[in-house]
Design a protein around this motif. Structure first.
Motif, mmCIF file in Angstrom:
data_model
loop_
_atom_site.group_PDB
_atom_site.id
_atom_site.type_symbol
_atom_site.label_atom_id
_atom_site.label_comp_id
_atom_site.label_asym_id
_atom_site.label_seq_id
_atom_site.Cartn_x
_atom_site.Cartn_y
_atom_site.Cartn_z
ATOM 1 N N VAL A 1 1.646 5.217 20.018
ATOM 2 C CA VAL A 1 2.101 5.678 18.952
ATOM 3 C C VAL A 1 1.457 6.959 18.655
ATOM 4 N N THR A 2 0.115 7.086 18.747
ATOM 5 C CA THR A 2 -0.688 8.116 18.523
ATOM 6 C C THR A 2 -0.298 9.256 19.440
ATOM 7 N N HIS A 3 -0.091 9.211 20.652
ATOM 8 C CA HIS A 3 0.498 10.126 21.576
ATOM 9 C C HIS A 3 1.853 10.734 21.036
ATOM 10 N N LEU B 1 0.866 -1.079 -0.205
ATOM 11 C CA LEU B 1 0.064 -0.192 -0.025
ATOM 12 C C LEU B 1 0.856 1.187 -0.017
ATOM 13 N N GLY B 2 2.041 0.976 0.212
ATOM 14 C CA GLY B 2 2.950 2.369 0.127
ATOM 15 C C GLY B 2 3.120 3.122 1.399
ATOM 16 N N TYR B 3 4.168 3.920 1.474
ATOM 17 C CA TYR B 3 4.380 4.714 2.366
ATOM 18 C C TYR B 3 3.968 6.191 2.023
ATOM 19 N N GLN B 4 3.266 6.938 2.910
ATOM 20 C CA GLN B 4 2.557 8.173 2.660
ATOM 21 C C GLN B 4 3.520 9.196 3.371
ATOM 22 N N ARG B 5 3.736 10.284 2.747
ATOM 23 C CA ARG B 5 4.436 11.210 3.525
ATOM 24 C C ARG B 5 3.515 11.852 3.898
ATOM 25 N N TYR B 6 3.722 12.875 5.363
ATOM 26 C CA TYR B 6 2.881 13.823 5.755
ATOM 27 C C TYR B 6 3.119 14.818 5.517
ATOM 28 N N ASP B 7 2.330 15.748 4.607
ATOM 29 C CA ASP B 7 2.593 17.149 4.228
ATOM 30 C C ASP B 7 1.697 18.083 4.912
ATOM 31 N N GLY B 8 0.792 17.715 5.961
ATOM 32 C CA GLY B 8 -0.129 18.793 6.323
ATOM 33 C C GLY B 8 0.792 19.650 7.484
ATOM 34 N N GLY B 9 0.092 20.444 8.088
ATOM 35 C CA GLY B 9 0.837 21.387 9.148
ATOM 36 C C GLY B 9 1.309 20.565 10.340
ATOM 37 N N ARG C 1 -1.527 8.559 11.164
ATOM 38 C CA ARG C 1 -0.099 7.952 10.911
ATOM 39 C C ARG C 1 0.351 7.119 11.882
ATOM 40 N N ALA C 2 -0.440 7.009 13.140
ATOM 41 C CA ALA C 2 -0.007 5.946 13.987
ATOM 42 C C ALA C 2 -0.432 4.541 13.408
ATOM 43 N N ALA C 3 -1.557 4.635 12.948
ATOM 44 C CA ALA C 3 -2.124 3.499 12.332
ATOM 45 C C ALA C 3 -1.420 2.982 11.215
ATOM 46 N N GLU C 4 -0.964 3.962 10.348
ATOM 47 C CA GLU C 4 -0.046 3.731 9.175
ATOM 48 C C GLU C 4 1.216 3.088 9.655
ATOM 49 N N SER C 5 1.728 3.829 10.539
ATOM 50 C CA SER C 5 3.166 3.347 11.057
ATOM 51 C C SER C 5 3.184 1.773 11.605
ATOM 52 N N LEU C 6 2.066 1.617 12.460
ATOM 53 C CA LEU C 6 1.938 0.338 13.078
ATOM 54 C C LEU C 6 1.857 -0.731 11.941
ATOM 55 N N ARG C 7 1.194 -0.423 10.789
ATOM 56 C CA ARG C 7 0.728 -1.181 9.626
ATOM 57 C C ARG C 7 2.120 -1.568 8.971
ATOM 58 N N HIS C 8 2.854 -0.422 8.793
ATOM 59 C CA HIS C 8 4.258 -0.716 8.125
ATOM 60 C C HIS C 8 5.244 -1.654 8.782
ATOM 61 N N VAL C 9 5.204 -1.411 10.192
ATOM 62 C CA VAL C 9 6.073 -2.312 11.061
ATOM 63 C C VAL C 9 5.281 -3.980 11.164
ATOM 64 N N GLY C 10 4.164 -3.958 10.716
ATOM 65 C CA GLY C 10 3.355 -5.388 10.645
ATOM 66 C C GLY C 10 2.675 -5.610 12.027
ATOM 67 N N LEU C 11 2.143 -4.430 12.488
ATOM 68 C CA LEU C 11 1.437 -4.717 13.776
ATOM 69 C C LEU C 11 0.025 -4.122 13.666
ATOM 70 N N LEU D 1 2.134 16.560 15.252
ATOM 71 C CA LEU D 1 1.087 16.181 14.334
ATOM 72 C C LEU D 1 -0.319 16.657 14.953
ATOM 73 N N PRO D 2 -1.120 17.162 14.424
ATOM 74 C CA PRO D 2 -2.676 17.658 14.899
ATOM 75 C C PRO D 2 -3.380 16.134 15.241
ATOM 76 N N ALA D 3 -4.314 16.029 16.025
ATOM 77 C CA ALA D 3 -4.607 14.918 16.525
ATOM 78 C C ALA D 3 -5.592 14.066 15.574
ATOM 79 N N VAL D 4 -6.131 14.344 14.508
ATOM 80 C CA VAL D 4 -6.514 13.741 13.488
ATOM 81 C C VAL D 4 -5.429 12.858 12.661
ATOM 82 N N ALA D 5 -4.454 13.716 12.188
ATOM 83 C CA ALA D 5 -3.396 13.290 11.640
ATOM 84 C C ALA D 5 -2.409 12.229 12.291
#
Lengths: 292, 345
Positions: free
Chosen positions: B120-122, A12-20, B137-147, B129-133
Motif C-alpha cells: 500500500v505504501t508503494h 479516530l477519523g479520516y484525515q485528508r491529505y493536504d500535502g504536496g 497514509r498506507a498505515a492509516e488506510s490499512l487501519r481504516h479497512v480494519g487491517l 505521495l512523497p515517501a513519508v506521507a
C-alpha cells in the motif's frame, strides 16, 4: 476482524491529505528506484536475494583475485574491456534471466498493472522505468567489478604515470559495460514481458542468450580462423555482437569473436537493430497489455 | 526522465483547486459508445450524470460496467461520445483524473510476496505521495479497512476478505476525491460482504469521498447507495436516487377471499393501477389516500378482506418493470435481496 474492533478504530477519523504531490516524472523515478531495489532482492524476502547477491560476488571474484596477483608483483590479470569474458557472459545471462522476470513477470502474474495504469503514470512510463532499473542493475553488476579491478591494480601501482595508464585503460572498459547493460536489459525485459510465469520467463531469457551464444561459437568454429564466416558468425548472438562492437570501436583484447576486421560496422548495425527491436517489442507489449 | 523540473517540484495538492467548482457531477457521460473489435458493443450511447455520494452502478455481467470504469480512468478510448470525471475530460485530462480517483479492480491485483504495508505504501507513492506521507497514509488506510494488526504479514497469507480490504486500502491511500470500486464484494462470504458494504458506506458518509460501486448484486448495493444507475447491454436502463426508487416502489398487497377481479375493476375505476400477484392484488401507493380508497372499495363490494399490507418492491423489479411493454402480465413476487440482476428477456 470483529466489527467492534474496526468500529473503535474508525473513531479516530479520516484525515485528508493536504500535502504536496509528486509529478509524473517523479513517480516514474520512484518506480525506477523501487524496481532497482527489487533487482537486487532488496525489500523482498531472503530467497529473492540469493541469485543477485551470489551473481554479484562471482562477478567480483576475478577482480579480487587480480588484487592478490598484482600485490605479489604480477601484471593486471584481466583486461578492462573484456574482463573475464566467460565469467561475465555466463553470470550476466543468469542475472538477467532471473531478474528481468522479477521486474516484469511478477507484475503480470499478480495483475497489478491495472493499479499502475489507474494512477498518473502513462502506459509508456512503466516499461521505461523497468528498463532504466534493470539497465542500472546490470551496470552495477558489470562496472563495479571493473572498478574493483582498477582499485586492486592501482593500489600496487607505482607513480602517477602508472595510475594514469590504468585510468585510460579503464574508461573504454566502462563504456563497454554500459553497452552490455543497455543491451542485456532491453532484450531480457522484452522476452520476459511475455510471460507472467516467472519460471517460463527465466527459461526463455536464458535459453535465448545461451543458445544464440552457443550457435555463434559453433558458426565461428566451423568456419575456421580468419574466414569471413568466422568474422560474421558472431552476429547471431547479442553477447558476441557486443564483443564485435567492442573490437570495432577499438578494443584490442582477444574476445569470443575473432578479429572482426572490416566487418565491424555490421556488428554496430546489428547491435542498434537488436536494441531497437527489443525496445519496440517492449513498447508494443505495454501498449497492449491492458487491464484484463 | 524528460520533462522533469528541477528542485523538489512538489505540485499543488489537487484538492486545493477543484477542477471546476461549478460542476456538480462527479461523473458525466454523453452518448458514450465503446465498440470492441469483432463488433462487440460494450457501451451503446450511454448518457448519465452522477452526483456526489455513493452511487451504485448495477447491471448484469457484461452490461458494460467495467468498460465504463476503464473509460473514466482514461485507460480506454471511447469509440464515440464524451466522459467527464470531477469536471475533467477523460481523454484530455486522464492523468489529472487518475491522480484524483482511487480504483479497486474486480480481479485479484495483489503480489503475494510483499507485506500489506509495503504494497500500500508503494501504491500511495505511485499516486504521487512523497515517501513519508505515503508510509503514514498506507498505515492509516490499512487501519481504516480494519487491517491494522495484520499489516506486516505477507499478502499471500491473507484470506479473500483481507485481500479485498487491501485492494480497497490501496485505492484509498492516495486520498482520492472519487473511488471507483468494481465488484468490491466479489468472492466474499455473507459476513465479509456485510463488512465490506459497511466500510464503503462509511467511506461515503464519514470520509466525504464520492464512491461509484459497480455490482451485479442489486439487493446488496441498494443498502448503501444514494443513487442508482442501472445499465444493460451498454445502455442506460434507469438512473435515479434511491429515495425516488423507494417512493415509487411502495405498494399495497390486497387479498380478498373472493371477488378479486371485481375489486380490481372497482379500483381501476377509482384511478388506481392494481396488478394481479398470486392470489392478491398489488396496488401502487399514490399518497396516503390509497389505503382509504381500497378500504372503501372492498367495503362497497362487500368482499371478505383477507389481507391488506404495505410492501416494498425490490429494486430489481422496478428495473425489470420499466422495459416491459404495457399489457404484458407482471406477476413477479418480491424476490429476496441479493438476487442477481438479469437481462430482461
Amino acid at each position: 476482524m470483529s466489527a467492534d474492533a474496526t468500529g473503535v478504530i474508525h473513531d479516530l477519523g479520516y484525515q485528508r491529505y493536504d500535502g504536496g504531490r509528486l509529478g509524473r516524472a517523479q513517480i516514474v523515478r520512484t518506480l525506477t528506484a523501487y524496481s532497482l531495489r527489487a533487482a537486487f532482492g532488496l525489500g523482498r524476502g531472503a530467497k529473492a536475494k540469493i541469485v543477485p547477491v551470489s551473481a554479484f560476488a562471482l562477478m567480483c571474484a576475478p577482480a579480487i583475485v587480480n588484487a592478490f596477483v598484482v600485490a605479489r608483483g604480477g601484471a593486471r590479470a584481466f583486461p578492462y574491456d573484456t574482463y573475464s569474458a566467460p565469467v561475465r557472459m555466463i553470470i550476466m545471462i543468469i542475472f538477467v534471466a532471473v531478474q528481468a522476470p522479477e521486474l516484469v513477470s511478477r507484475d503480470l502474474r499478480s495483475r497489478v498493472l491495472p493499479l499502475y495504469f489507474a494512477r498518473p503514470l502513462r502506459r509508456g512510463d512503466y516499461p521505461v522505468a523497468k528498463f532504466t532499473a534493470l539497465a542500472t542493475a546490470c551496470l552495477i553488476m558489470v562496472e563495479v567489478p571493473l572498478l574493483v579491478l582498477y582499485a586492486g591494480t592501482i593500489a600496487s601501482a607505482h607513480g602517477g604515470g602508472a595510475v594514469w595508464a590504468q585510468t585510460r585503460a579503464l574508461l573504454p572498459g566502462l563504456a563497454v559495460g554500459l553497452m552490455w547493460a543497455v543491451t542485456l536489459a532491453v532484450i531480457g525485459l522484452a522476452i520476459a514481458s511475455f510471460s507472467g510465469r516467472r519460471a517460463y520467463a527465466t527459461g526463455a531469457v536464458a535459453i535465448y542468450f545461451f543458445l544464440s551464444l552457443a550457435l555463434a561459437e559453433v558458426l565461428i568454429g566451423v568456419a575456421g580462423d580468419g574466414t569471413t564466416g568466422a568474422r560474421l558468425g558472431g552476429l547471431v548472438s547479442p553477447l558476441t555482437v557486443l564483443d564485435g562492437v567492442r573490437q570495432w570501436l577499438g578494443g584490442t583484447s582477444p574476445g569470443p569473436v575473432p578479429a572482426v576486421g572490416s566487418y565491424g560496422a555490421a556488428y554496430g548495425v546489428m547491435l542498434l537493430a537488436a536494441c531497437g527491436a527489443g525496445a519496440a517489442v517492449l513498447a508494443a507489449r505495454y501498449r497492449k497489455a491492458g487491464l484484463a | 526522465m524528460a520533462g522533469q523540473s528541477p528542485g523538489t517540484a512538489v505540485a499543488k495538492p489537487p484538492h486545493a483547486q477543484p477542477a471546476d467548482p461549478g460542476d456538480a457531477f462527479v461523473l458525466e457521460t454523453t452518448a458514450l459508445t465503446k465498440l470492441y473489435p469483432g463488433r462487440v458493443t460494450a457501451l451503446d450511447g450511454l448518457t448519465v450524470q452522477v452526483t456526489p455520494g455513493i452511487t451504485g452502478l448495477v447491471g448484469a455481467n457484461g452490461a458494460g460496467k467495467s468498460t465504463l470504469i476503464k473509460i473514466l480512468l482514461g485507460l480506454l478510448e471511447p469509440t464515440r461520445g464524451r466522459a467527464r470525471v470531477l469536471g475533467l475530460d477523460c481523454q484530455r485530462d486522464a492523468s489529472r483524473i487518475r491522480a484524483l480517483v482511487g480504483y479497486m479492480p474486480e480481479h485479484d491485483c495483489l503480489p503475494p510476496d510483499v507485506t500489506a504495508t509495503e504494497f500500500v505504501t508503494h501504491m500511495a507513492r505511485m499516486s504521487g505521495l512523497p515517501a513519508v506521507a505515503a508510509k503514514e497514509r498506507a498505515a492509516e488506510s490499512l487501519r481504516h479497512v480494519g487491517l491494522h494488526e495484520e499489516r506486516y504479514r505477507q499478502v499471500g497469507t491473507y484470506s479473500t476478505g483481507m485481500k479485498q480490504r487491501v485492494k480497497l486500502a490501496q485505492a484509498l491511500a492516495g486520498d482520492p476525491r472519487l473511488l471507483l470500486l468494481d465488484e468490491p464484494t466479489n468472492g466474499l462470504d455473507p459476513a465479509g460482504r456485510g463488512a465490506m458494504l459497511e466500510l464503503i458506506a462509511r467511506i461515503g458518509a464519514e470520509f466525504g469521498i464520492s464512491v461509484v460501486v459497480a455490482s451485479h448484486l442489486l439487493g446488496e448495493i441498494e443498502q448503501i447507495c444514494d443513487h442508482l444507475v442501472a445499465v444493460e447491454a451498454g445502455r442506460l436502463l434507469r438512473s435515479d436516487t434511491i429515495r425516488s426508487f423507494t417512493q415509487s416502489s411502495q405498494v399495497l398487497l390486497v387479498e380478498v377471499e373472493t371477488g378479486t377481479a371485481e375489486l380490481a375493476d372497482a379500483l381501476r375505476c377509482d384511478g388506481l393501477d392494481p396488478r394481479l400477484s398470486g392470489r392478491g392484488l398489488l396496488v401502487p401507493m399514490d399518497g396516503d389516500m390509497t389505503c382509504d380508497v381500497i378500504r372503501d372499495a372492498v367495503a362497497g363490494l362487500g368482499l371478505p378482506l383477507a389481507r391488506l399490507e404495505q410492501r416494498r418492491h425490490r429494486l430489481e423489479e422496478i428495473f425489470r418493470d420499466e422495459p416491459v411493454p404495457a399489457g404484458q402480465p407482471n406477476t413477479r413476487a418480491s424476490t429476496r435481496a441479493g438476487t442477481e440482476v438479469s437481462h430482461v428477456s
